[in-house]
Design a protein around this motif. Structure first.
Motif, PDB file in Angstrom:
ATOM      1  N   LEU A 110       0.829  -1.198   0.000  1.00 19.92           N
ATOM      2  CA  LEU A 110       0.000   0.000   0.000  1.00 19.92           C
ATOM      3  C   LEU A 110       0.866   1.250   0.000  1.00 19.92           C
ATOM      4  O   LEU A 110       1.974   1.236   0.533  1.00 19.92           O
ATOM      5  CB  LEU A 110      -0.930  -0.015   1.215  1.00 19.92           C
ATOM      6  CG  LEU A 110      -2.040  -1.066   1.158  1.00 19.92           C
ATOM      7  CD1 LEU A 110      -2.759  -1.161   2.504  1.00 19.92           C
ATOM      8  CD2 LEU A 110      -3.031  -0.769   0.045  1.00 19.92           C
ATOM      9  N   PRO A 111       0.383   2.319  -0.664  1.00 18.49           N
ATOM     10  CA  PRO A 111      -0.972   2.464  -1.223  1.00 18.49           C
ATOM     11  C   PRO A 111      -1.101   2.039  -2.681  1.00 18.49           C
ATOM     12  O   PRO A 111      -2.073   2.421  -3.337  1.00 18.49           O
ATOM     13  CB  PRO A 111      -1.204   3.964  -1.088  1.00 18.49           C
ATOM     14  CG  PRO A 111       0.159   4.553  -1.347  1.00 18.49           C
ATOM     15  CD  PRO A 111       1.138   3.592  -0.717  1.00 18.49           C
ATOM     16  N   ARG A 112      -0.170   1.259  -3.205  1.00 21.02           N
ATOM     17  CA  ARG A 112      -0.134   0.944  -4.636  1.00 21.02           C
ATOM     18  C   ARG A 112      -1.454   0.367  -5.144  1.00 21.02           C
ATOM     19  O   ARG A 112      -1.982   0.836  -6.150  1.00 21.02           O
ATOM     20  CB  ARG A 112       1.027  -0.017  -4.908  1.00 21.02           C
ATOM     21  CG  ARG A 112       1.096  -0.582  -6.323  1.00 21.02           C
ATOM     22  CD  ARG A 112       1.265   0.491  -7.364  1.00 21.02           C
ATOM     23  NE  ARG A 112       1.446  -0.077  -8.707  1.00 21.02           N
ATOM     24  CZ  ARG A 112       1.150   0.545  -9.823  1.00 21.02           C
ATOM     25  NH1 ARG A 112       0.653   1.773  -9.791  1.00 21.02           N
ATOM     26  NH2 ARG A 112       1.351  -0.017 -10.992  1.00 21.02           N
ATOM     27  N   THR A 143      -7.252   2.242   3.598  1.00 25.15           N
ATOM     28  CA  THR A 143      -6.592   3.539   3.760  1.00 25.15           C
ATOM     29  C   THR A 143      -5.932   3.703   5.122  1.00 25.15           C
ATOM     30  O   THR A 143      -5.304   4.742   5.378  1.00 25.15           O
ATOM     31  CB  THR A 143      -7.592   4.685   3.564  1.00 25.15           C
ATOM     32  OG1 THR A 143      -8.653   4.540   4.527  1.00 25.15           O
ATOM     33  CG2 THR A 143      -8.165   4.688   2.160  1.00 25.15           C
ATOM     34  N   GLY A 144      -6.050   2.726   5.999  1.00 29.69           N
ATOM     35  CA  GLY A 144      -5.573   2.874   7.369  1.00 29.69           C
ATOM     36  C   GLY A 144      -4.055   2.938   7.490  1.00 29.69           C
ATOM     37  O   GLY A 144      -3.322   2.591   6.560  1.00 29.69           O
ATOM     38  N   PRO A 145      -3.561   3.360   8.652  1.00 30.95           N
ATOM     39  CA  PRO A 145      -2.117   3.446   8.894  1.00 30.95           C
ATOM     40  C   PRO A 145      -1.445   2.075   8.744  1.00 30.95           C
ATOM     41  O   PRO A 145      -1.969   1.062   9.193  1.00 30.95           O
ATOM     42  CB  PRO A 145      -2.030   3.940  10.348  1.00 30.95           C
ATOM     43  CG  PRO A 145      -3.335   4.606  10.612  1.00 30.95           C
ATOM     44  CD  PRO A 145      -4.345   3.851   9.817  1.00 30.95           C
ATOM     45  N   GLN A 192      -0.562   6.321   5.463  1.00 36.13           N
ATOM     46  CA  GLN A 192      -0.386   6.079   4.036  1.00 36.13           C
ATOM     47  C   GLN A 192      -0.332   7.388   3.248  1.00 36.13           C
ATOM     48  O   GLN A 192      -1.172   8.258   3.438  1.00 36.13           O
ATOM     49  CB  GLN A 192      -1.550   5.250   3.482  1.00 36.13           C
ATOM     50  CG  GLN A 192      -1.546   3.799   3.838  1.00 36.13           C
ATOM     51  CD  GLN A 192      -2.594   3.033   3.046  1.00 36.13           C
ATOM     52  OE1 GLN A 192      -2.717   3.190   1.833  1.00 36.13           O
ATOM     53  NE2 GLN A 192      -3.353   2.201   3.739  1.00 36.13           N
ATOM     54  N   PRO A 193       0.626   7.506   2.324  1.00 36.19           N
ATOM     55  CA  PRO A 193       0.601   8.649   1.416  1.00 36.19           C
ATOM     56  C   PRO A 193      -0.470   8.448   0.354  1.00 36.19           C
ATOM     57  O   PRO A 193      -0.804   7.313   0.016  1.00 36.19           O
ATOM     58  CB  PRO A 193       2.001   8.625   0.794  1.00 36.19           C
ATOM     59  CG  PRO A 193       2.395   7.185   0.836  1.00 36.19           C
ATOM     60  CD  PRO A 193       1.776   6.619   2.088  1.00 36.19           C
ATOM     61  N   GLU A 194      -0.996   9.529  -0.159  1.00 35.44           N
ATOM     62  CA  GLU A 194      -1.969   9.420  -1.245  1.00 35.44           C
ATOM     63  C   GLU A 194      -1.288   9.318  -2.600  1.00 35.44           C
ATOM     64  O   GLU A 194      -1.866   8.799  -3.551  1.00 35.44           O
ATOM     65  CB  GLU A 194      -2.932  10.609  -1.222  1.00 35.44           C
ATOM     66  CG  GLU A 194      -3.973  10.538  -0.120  1.00 35.44           C
ATOM     67  CD  GLU A 194      -4.806   9.267  -0.177  1.00 35.44           C
ATOM     68  OE1 GLU A 194      -5.271   8.889  -1.278  1.00 35.44           O
ATOM     69  OE2 GLU A 194      -4.986   8.631   0.872  1.00 35.44           O
ATOM     70  N   ASP A 195      -0.052   9.805  -2.684  1.00 33.68           N
ATOM     71  CA  ASP A 195       0.699   9.686  -3.928  1.00 33.68           C
ATOM     72  C   ASP A 195       0.930   8.206  -4.249  1.00 33.68           C
ATOM     73  O   ASP A 195       1.385   7.442  -3.396  1.00 33.68           O
ATOM     74  CB  ASP A 195       2.061  10.389  -3.815  1.00 33.68           C
ATOM     75  CG  ASP A 195       1.930  11.899  -3.814  1.00 33.68           C
ATOM     76  OD1 ASP A 195       0.831  12.383  -4.144  1.00 33.68           O
ATOM     77  OD2 ASP A 195       2.910  12.582  -3.483  1.00 33.68           O
TER      78      ASP A 195
END
Length: 297
Positions: A110-112, A143-145, A192-195
Motif C-alpha cells: 500500500l498504497p499501490r 486507507t488505514g495506517p 499512508q501517502p496518497e501519492d
C-alpha cells in the motif's frame, strides 16, 4: 491473545491456520455459502471449511450492521479482530469493539493497490514488485495506517496463482510478527501517502477476452494476471472460444498477418503472430477447462 478472525477465500486460510496455532481464536466470521460449480450448489468458503475441520465457532452473517451481530461481537470480549480478504466493510462501531482495534492483511504494498483485486492488477500492470501490508483498519477502503510491510519480487513467470500462494504465506508470517509487536507496544503506525494510490477493481469476466492488436507484453501480462481463473480467451474464426492459461513471448521475425497461428520448431504449443518481431507462445485448454491442447483443433 484472544482474536476474532474475519476472512473468506483460500488466501485467508494460511493466516487463520497460523493464528490458530499461536493464539486463541474465539470465532471466525466469513461470507455466507454461495452457488458454485456446474450444479450451482451452495458452497462454503475455504475459511468456513477450515473452521469446521478445526472445530472453531464460525458465523456467516450477510451483514454486521444488525444490533444482534454487534452485541455478539461485544460479548466475545476479543483483544483484536484480524481481517484477511473478508469481503465486508466494517463500520466504525465494529472497529471500536476490540480492545486493540482491528488489523487487516492486504496483498499489496500500500498504497499501490487498494481494493478487491490487488494481485491481479499488479500482474496486469507489469509491476516488478509487490508485497503485503498489515494495516490498522479504519472506515476507508484500505486507507488505514500501515503497521508492517513485506516486499516480494514479481518474477517473469509468476501467474495469479503463484503470486497468490506466496503472498498468502507472507501475510500469515507478517500477521504473527505484527501481533507480537502490538503486544509489546513496539508498533509504529505509518500514515499512508496518497501519492501512488491506485484502486484494484474487481475482475469482470467481460475483460478477459484478448485483443491481439495490443502489444505482446500487455497481452502476456493479462494472461498471467488472470491465470488460472477466470482465464483469458481468444475467439476463433468459427466463433468458438479457447482459454489460455500460460504464455511466453518469443522475439522472432515473422511476416505472417496479425493473429496467424505459428508452430515453431521444438515447441509443442502454438504461437500467435502479434507483430513482425513478436510471437506469443500459448498454453491452451479446451472450453471445458479439463484437457490441455497443443493446437486449435
Amino acid at each position: 491473545m484472544r482474536i476474532i478472525f474475519m476472512g473468506s477465500p483460500s488466501f485467508a486460510v494460511k493466516s487463520l491456520e497460523s493464528l490458530n496455532r499461536h493464539h486463541t481464536i474465539i470465532s471466525v466470521y466469513t461470507q455466507p455459502p454461495r452457488p458454485a460449480g456446474r450444479g450451482m450448489r451452495k458452497k462454503a468458503t475455504a475459511v468456513a471449511e477450515f473452521a469446521k475441520a478445526n472445530e472453531i465457532t464460525c458465523y456467516s452473517p450477510s451483514s454486521l450492521k444488525p444490533e444482534n451481530e454487534i452485541q455478539k461481537l461485544k460479548q466475545a470480549n476479543a483483544d483484536l479482530i484480524v481481517v484477511v480478504a473478508y469481503g465486508l466493510i466494517l463500520s466504525q462501531t465494529v472497529l471500536d469493539i476490540p480492545r486493540l482495534g482491528c488489523i487487516n492483511g492486504h496483498a499489496s504494498l500500500l498504497p499501490r493497490w487498494r481494493g478487491a483485486a490487488p494481485i491481479h492488477r499488479a500482474l496486469e500492470a507489469g509491476d516488478e514488485q509487490t508485497g503485503i501490508t498489515i494495516m490498522q483498519m479504519e472506515v476507508g477502503l484500505d486507507t488505514g495506517p500501515m503497521l508492517q510491510q513485506i516486499p516480494t519480487e514479481i518474477k517473469p513467470n509468476d501467474t495469479f496463482q503463484t503470486l497468490h500462494d506466496r503472498l498468502s504465506i507472507l501475510t500469515a508470517d507478517c500477521l504473527l510478527e505484527t501481533i507480537k509487536l502490538i503486544k509489546e507496544n513496539r508498533i509504529v503506525p505509518i500514515i499512508q501517502p496518497e501519492d501512488g494510490a491506485n484502486y484494484a477493481n474487481k475482475v469482470l469476466k467481460s475483460e478477459v477476452e484478448l485483443d491481439l492488436r495490443q502489444s505482446a507484453q500487455i497481452i502476456s501480462n493479462k494472461i498471467r494476471a488472470f491465470s488460472p481463473v477466470p482465464s483469458c480467451w481468444l475467439r476463433l474464426a468459427n466463433g468458438k472460444r479457447i482459454k489460455i492459461i500460460e504464455s511466453e513471448i518469443k522475439k522472432i521475425k515473422s511476416a505472417l498477418p496479425l493473429g496467424s497461428l505459428i508452430l515453431l520448431e521444438g515447441q509443442k504449443n502454438p504461437g500467435i503472430a502479434l507483430s513482425e518481431k513478436n510471437v506469443l507462445l500459448l498454453n491452451l485448454i479446451q472450453p471445458s477447462g479439463k484437457k490441455p491442447m497443443t493446437g486449435f483443433d
